[in-house]
Design a protein around this motif. Sequence first.
Motif, PDB file in Angstrom:
ATOM      1  N   UNK A  18       0.013  -9.067  -8.175  1.00 50.24           N
ATOM      2  CA  UNK A  18      -0.777  -8.012  -7.542  1.00 50.24           C
ATOM      3  C   UNK A  18      -1.705  -8.601  -6.495  1.00 50.24           C
ATOM      4  N   UNK A  19      -1.784  -7.909  -5.367  1.00 47.68           N
ATOM      5  CA  UNK A  19      -2.685  -8.286  -4.280  1.00 47.68           C
ATOM      6  C   UNK A  19      -3.421  -7.013  -3.854  1.00 47.68           C
ATOM      7  N   UNK A  20      -4.683  -6.894  -4.274  1.00 49.56           N
ATOM      8  CA  UNK A  20      -5.502  -5.730  -3.949  1.00 49.56           C
ATOM      9  C   UNK A  20      -6.386  -6.095  -2.761  1.00 49.56           C
ATOM     10  N   UNK A  21      -6.071  -5.522  -1.605  1.00 52.55           N
ATOM     11  CA  UNK A  21      -6.804  -5.870  -0.385  1.00 52.55           C
ATOM     12  C   UNK A  21      -7.883  -4.848  -0.034  1.00 52.55           C
ATOM     13  N   UNK A  22      -8.115  -3.877  -0.906  1.00 50.90           N
ATOM     14  CA  UNK A  22      -9.132  -2.864  -0.621  1.00 50.90           C
ATOM     15  C   UNK A  22     -10.518  -3.468  -0.420  1.00 50.90           C
ATOM     16  N   UNK A  35      -4.710 -12.990   3.244  1.00 48.96           N
ATOM     17  CA  UNK A  35      -4.651 -12.883   1.787  1.00 48.96           C
ATOM     18  C   UNK A  35      -3.263 -12.437   1.333  1.00 48.96           C
ATOM     19  N   UNK A  36      -2.655 -11.539   2.089  1.00 48.17           N
ATOM     20  CA  UNK A  36      -1.315 -11.061   1.736  1.00 48.17           C
ATOM     21  C   UNK A  36      -0.304 -12.191   1.866  1.00 48.17           C
ATOM     22  N   UNK A  37      -0.372 -12.942   2.962  1.00 45.77           N
ATOM     23  CA  UNK A  37       0.570 -14.050   3.152  1.00 45.77           C
ATOM     24  C   UNK A  37       0.331 -15.159   2.123  1.00 45.77           C
ATOM     25  N   UNK A  64       3.004  -6.620  -5.584  1.00 44.58           N
ATOM     26  CA  UNK A  64       2.462  -5.257  -5.628  1.00 44.58           C
ATOM     27  C   UNK A  64       1.156  -5.275  -4.844  1.00 44.58           C
ATOM     28  N   UNK A  65       1.188  -4.626  -3.695  1.00 43.30           N
ATOM     29  CA  UNK A  65       0.048  -4.573  -2.786  1.00 43.30           C
ATOM     30  C   UNK A  65      -0.682  -3.248  -2.961  1.00 43.30           C
TER      31      UNK A  65
END
Length: 161
Positions: free
Chosen positions: A5-9, A21-23, A36-37
């Motif tokens: 999981x990658x929560x970028x909120x 952060x996603x990469x 899971x973004x």
Amino acid sequence: MDDLECDVRPILAGGGDPFGAIMAAVSRLVAGQRLRLIASFRPEPLYKVMASKGFASNSTPLDNGDWQVVFSPLPVSDPADPETWPDPAGYLDCSELNLTDAQNSVLAALALRLEGEVLFALFAGEPLPLYAALKAHGCAWVGDFDEAGAAYRLMIRTGRV
């Protein structure tokens, strides 16, 4: 295997750019693992980036207006086996062009494609001089004449164009 999981909120709420952060999360994935973004908007610009890295996407709106996108790894295709290639991402009709113009059109179209994408091209005859250029660019291809023998069909999987 669990999704990563990658929560970028929080990054977005602070006015930051979440791409790094996603990469970083993508680089931590193990073979076959999904990402899971969670974001505060539907991250459409990311879809093409992730597709070029071999991921399919499935977006779902959440009840609070945020979005969840699951990026799933696509099966690895064998560049030598056309049966594993993706569907063509473009179509080019070169049937009315001379060989030089046809070759230039194909190479220009391939330059716009991501590595691994497929271009379908149609020619008046077999474009034998084109094959050396395709080989030099690391492309794979397969072709044949149509049922009537009037046109040559060529599928080209892009390489390092």
